[in-house]
Design an enzyme around this catalytic site. Structure first.
Site, PDB file in Angstrom:
ATOM      1  N   CYS A 102       0.786  -1.239   0.000  1.00  0.00           N
ATOM      2  CA  CYS A 102       0.000   0.000   0.000  1.00  0.00           C
ATOM      3  C   CYS A 102       0.817   1.288   0.000  1.00  0.00           C
ATOM      4  CB  CYS A 102      -0.936   0.001   1.205  1.00  0.00           C
ATOM      5  SG  CYS A 102      -0.049  -0.214   2.764  1.00  0.00           S
ATOM      6  N   SER A 103       2.078   1.252   0.388  1.00  0.00           N
ATOM      7  CA  SER A 103       2.777   2.526   0.568  1.00  0.00           C
ATOM      8  C   SER A 103       3.923   2.681  -0.419  1.00  0.00           C
ATOM      9  CB  SER A 103       3.300   2.660   1.997  1.00  0.00           C
ATOM     10  OG  SER A 103       4.489   1.947   2.136  1.00  0.00           O
TER      11      SER A 103
END
Lengths: 162, 162
Positions: A102-103
């Site tokens: 996600c990052s």
């Protein structure tokens, strides 16, 4: 390092013992070694016995050896490279693999959450995140850190000082 | 902080004892404290028990208290401010004042020389210098680090691991 390149991140953890300290002193004093040490890109000490860096390759192994690591936390979804796995095995270092999708700057997000557990104000947490993320800095990562709920970690309050 | 502003730098050193560790754990766990900690600008851990930062003010004192500092190295030529002196005295922290006139980013120069003693390759030393110096980065500072002669420190080789 193939697919890992500069986008890959790795967080390294270590708890030292008295024996470690003695060995570390000998290694850093350069006994039996001539060339300079090459720390991995973006290497830094996060806290006592906890280090962060970009993904290391073979050139960094002799430096990593001085840290007397006990564990490595690897945050990329890709498989851990064989050469690095062999280095960990030969030094009895445990690998913890948590593939984060996600990052953009994974290590920065994890360290940011740790700083919240250490009760740093958000402006200082973001300042540190941006210093290491540079061009990879993302508002979405900082939002993730801001929303990280530390309340469920209260029972671990004496363990986060490491 | 008057004359000190963002140009002022301070390097903080500490050697921990077992008693320190126990007290540090209690402090970081937030016992008896509600607000967030505010680390000084550019704060980071240099090595075990050694920290670096920009010049701190009163807002940073409660955070600095968690580090259990024993000594502070102050590198600006200007007198050390009274409020900071009072904080050091109340916490039995020794002040070492070495006014450096020659460099733009004083703490970065000192840490760079320490990294040479730790046998880091120059590219990693400069990478770290630039990361913290940002707009204050100067080629003359990096030249100072490059020219720093570590040979006269060989008798201290077991002391630089701190």
């Amino acid at each position: 390092m193939g697919n890992h390149g500069s986008a890959a991140v790795e967080l390294e953890l270590k708890l030292r013992s008295e024996e470690d300290e003695s060995r570390s002193s000998r290694v850093i004093a350069g006994e039996g070694r001539l060339g300079p040490f090459v720390p991995p890109f973006n290497f830094a000490t996060v806290d006592r016995g906890v280090f962060r860096s970009g993904f290391p390759d073979a050139a960094n192994f002799s430096f990593l050896d001085t840290l007397q690591l006990r564990s490595v936390v690897y945050l990329c979804p890709e498989p851990y490279p064989e050469a690095n796995k062999a280095f960990l095995e030969s030094n009895r270092i445990r690998l913890f693999h948590f593939g984060m999708e996600c990052s953009k700057h994974r290590t920065g997000c994890v360290v940011g959450c740790l700083r919240k557990l250490q009760r740093w104000c958000l402006s200082s947490v973001f300042d540190e995140y941006q210093q290491f993320a540079a061009a990879k800095a993302r508002v979405s990562d900082q939002r993730l850190i801001e929303l990280f709920d530390t309340s469920s970690f209260k029972h671990l309050s004496h363990c986060i000082c490491i």
